[in-house]
Every structure is written in structure tokens, then in C-alpha cells.
Design a protein around this motif. Structure first.
Motif, short mmCIF file in Angstrom:
data_model
loop_
_atom_site.label_atom_id
_atom_site.label_comp_id
_atom_site.label_asym_id
_atom_site.label_seq_id
_atom_site.Cartn_x
_atom_site.Cartn_y
_atom_site.Cartn_z
N LEU A 91 33.97 44.76 32.80
CA LEU A 91 34.66 45.73 31.95
C LEU A 91 34.11 45.71 30.54
CD1 LEU A 91 38.38 45.39 33.09
CD2 LEU A 91 36.69 47.09 33.76
N ALA A 92 33.69 44.54 30.06
CA ALA A 92 33.14 44.45 28.71
C ALA A 92 31.85 45.25 28.60
CB ALA A 92 32.89 42.99 28.34
N TRP B 6 37.67 35.63 37.09
CA TRP B 6 38.12 36.26 35.85
C TRP B 6 36.93 36.60 34.95
CZ3 TRP B 6 43.10 37.14 33.51
CH2 TRP B 6 44.17 36.97 34.40
N LEU B 7 35.95 35.70 34.86
CA LEU B 7 34.77 35.97 34.05
C LEU B 7 34.01 37.18 34.57
CD1 LEU B 7 33.32 32.39 33.37
CD2 LEU B 7 34.25 33.98 31.68
N CYS C 50 35.21 39.78 36.26
CA CYS C 50 35.96 41.00 35.96
C CYS C 50 35.86 41.36 34.49
CB CYS C 50 37.43 40.82 36.35
SG CYS C 50 37.73 40.74 38.13
N MET C 51 36.05 40.36 33.61
CA MET C 51 36.00 40.63 32.18
C MET C 51 34.60 41.04 31.75
SD MET C 51 38.59 37.83 30.45
CE MET C 51 37.76 36.39 31.17
N PHE D 219 42.59 46.83 34.51
CA PHE D 219 42.07 45.46 34.55
C PHE D 219 42.81 44.61 35.57
CE2 PHE D 219 42.54 41.07 32.85
CZ PHE D 219 41.26 40.63 33.11
#
Length: 288
Positions: free
Chosen positions: A150-151, A143-144, A146-147, A199
Motif C-alpha cells: 500500500l505504501a 503485515w510488512l 501489506c503495508m 487495508f
């Protein structure tokens, strides 16, 4: 060394593992700017090229189109019409920036999944005697990743928009129609829904790659993800989640009553299914 020397002391062991996990998080945030530098540069290069093309188009055709933040985003993730619907009238090609962006992400996930099989990770699992905890930590890392990806992408678009004094709010539908060929129905156009679907679909692709890597190896996981992306370019289908990374395909799904809620549900279903399968593999897998 601490884990081997003090393995008999459960409380000390848990303290050591917790400290290692905090160190992993610090390393993740400290080194993120290095591995995400390519993404930042890729977005900027595409934005510069798109802006120059629009300026030339305005000069030749006497237009006064102004670009917004979302115009850059949609152009980057525009995608292409499926090969099966192009009828051979145009040369079919895979969008270069789109493909580089996603392939680089796949490679980062491949590196991450390769790290999961390192000896120190296996020793942590062996000493804790708790595969479930190790599995949940793997989820958090996914999750980190992916985030973070995108961030950095969003920051790159925002930085370019700020430097070029482009408005953050709003979208030029006339530009998208006349220049990019995107026929957008205002009733079906939902920016937040499109970003959310992107996402969740990215997470779904990551879980597929991770589970394949866990079952076989990291290289096979990378190849499977790339095959999914290439297949998605050639064919439009709700279960080919690479379609959800293209604005054109998302809008085509919306027109065919495969709404954003359905697209998100398909991605969430894939995540849940792969997570269940992955945990069953982990419980039976001989890691040593």
C-alpha cells in the motif's frame, strides 16, 4: 551451519536466530523496490490513461475539470456494479487494473507463504522448540508485505500528482458523478474510513490465503484468494471481502447501513478467526 553446530547452546542459538531475523528485514526492504516495481508502473499507466480521457472529455464537452490526488485513487479502485444488479443491460467485465493489482498481490503473498515452508525455516522452528515465536514472526512478515504494497501504491499516486501539479487535497465530486457515475453522498463519504477498511480487508484476504497455504499448500491458497476476488465482483455481500476493495461497493454498503465500522469489524473478525485457526493448525502440523 551455526544452528546445527551450536544447537546445544540455547543462548548462542537465540543470538543466531535474532541475527537471521534482522537479515530477513534488511532483505525485505532491499528487495522491495524490485517486486513492487510492477505496482508502481501499473498505477502510473492507469493515471496517465485517466488523465488523457478527462482532457479529451473537457475538450469535447467544454468542461474545465481539474484532477486531484484522490480522483486518481478513486478511479483506480472504482470497481463495478454487481452482476446481479446490472440486469444484463451492459456487458459485464472485471475491472482490468483493479484485478491486476490484487492478483499480483495474491501472487506475492503466495511466494511469501511458500518461503515459510523452506527447510531453513523448519530448522529454525525445530531448534527453537517454540512454534509460537515462529508464528508471531510470520504475522510480522504478513503485515510488512501489506503495508509495503500500500505504501508503494500511495507513493505512485503522489509522484504522479506532483508531476502533473495536481492538488493533493480535495476531490471533484462533480467529475466522479458525471464521468465515473459515482453517486456520492457527502454525509457518507469518508476517505480515511475507506482507506482503513481497504487495508484491514487486504490483511483479512492475506490471512485467509496464508492459513489455507499452511493447511494445504501455497498454490491452493492463491486459488482460494482469486476465487474470493472473482466471487466478490459478481456478488455483493459483507462477507465477500473483495467488495471492500471497490469504492462503488463501499458506498453501496454505506447506503445499506452496513457502515465503514461494520465493514472493518467483519475484516478484523476474519483476521482474528483465521489467526486462531492457523495457530491450532501450526501446533498440530507435522512440519518434518
Amino acid at each position: 551451519r551455526d544452528m546445527i553446530q551450536f544447537g546445544y547452546d540455547e543462548s548462542h542459538l537465540e543470538t543466531v536466530v535474532e541475527a537471521m531475523w534482522k537479515v530477513d528485514l534488511k532483505i525485505f526492504f532491499k528487495e522491495s523496490w524490485k517486486k513492487y516495481g510492477f505496482v508502481f508502473l501499473l498505477v502510473l499507466v492507469q493515471c496517465v490513461g485517466f488523465r488523457n480521457l478527462i482532457q479529451q472529455y473537457n475538450t469535447v464537452n467544454g468542461q474545465e475539470w481539474k484532477l486531484h490526488f484522490w480522483d486518481y485513487v478513486i478511479c483506480f479502485f472504482q470497481g463495478t456494479v454487481p452482476y446481479t444488479q446490472s440486469e444484463g443491460k451492459e456487458t459485464f467485465n472485471i475491472p482490468p487494473y483493479w484485478s491486476l493489482y490484487l492478483i499480483y498481490f495474491v501472487l506475492l503473498i503466495g511466494k511469501l507463504t511458500g518461503q515459510f515452508s523452506k527447510k531453513y525455516e523448519q530448522q529454525m522452528l525445530l531448534r527453537l522448540k517454540n512454534r509460537k515465536q515462529w508464528w508471531m514472526e510470520s504475522h510480522l512478515k504478513i503485515w510488512l508485505e501489506c503495508m509495503g504494497y500500500l505504501a508503494v501504491t500511495a507513493i505512485a499516486f503522489l509522484v504522479f500528482s506532483f508531476c502533473t501539479k495536481s492538488a493533493v487535497e480535495g476531490i471533484n465530486l462533480e467529475l466522479l458523478k458525471d464521468y465515473l457515475g459515482l453517486e456520492i453522498n457527502k454525509n457518507n463519504f469518508r476517505i480515511f474510513s475507506m482507506v482503513l477498511v481497504f487495508f484491514v480487508a487486504l490483511l483479512a484476504l492475506t490471512y485467509i490465503q496464508y492459513i489455507v497455504s499452511l493447511a494445504i499448500n501455497a498454490v491452493t491458497g492463491i486459488l482460494v484468494s482469486i476465487v474470493i476476488l472473482i466471487s466478490s465482483v459478481y456478488q455483493i455481500h459483507p462477507f465477500l471481502i473483495g467488495n471492500y476493495f471497490m469504492c462503488i461497493r463501499q458506498m453501496m454498503f454505506a447506503m445499506d447501513d452496513v457502515g465503514f465500522l461494520t465493514q472493518g469489524a467483519v475484516s478484523v473478525g476474519i483476521i482474528f478467526f483465521m489467526a486462531v485457526i492457523g495457530y491450532q493448525i501450526l501446533k498440530r502440523k507435522d512440519l518434518f
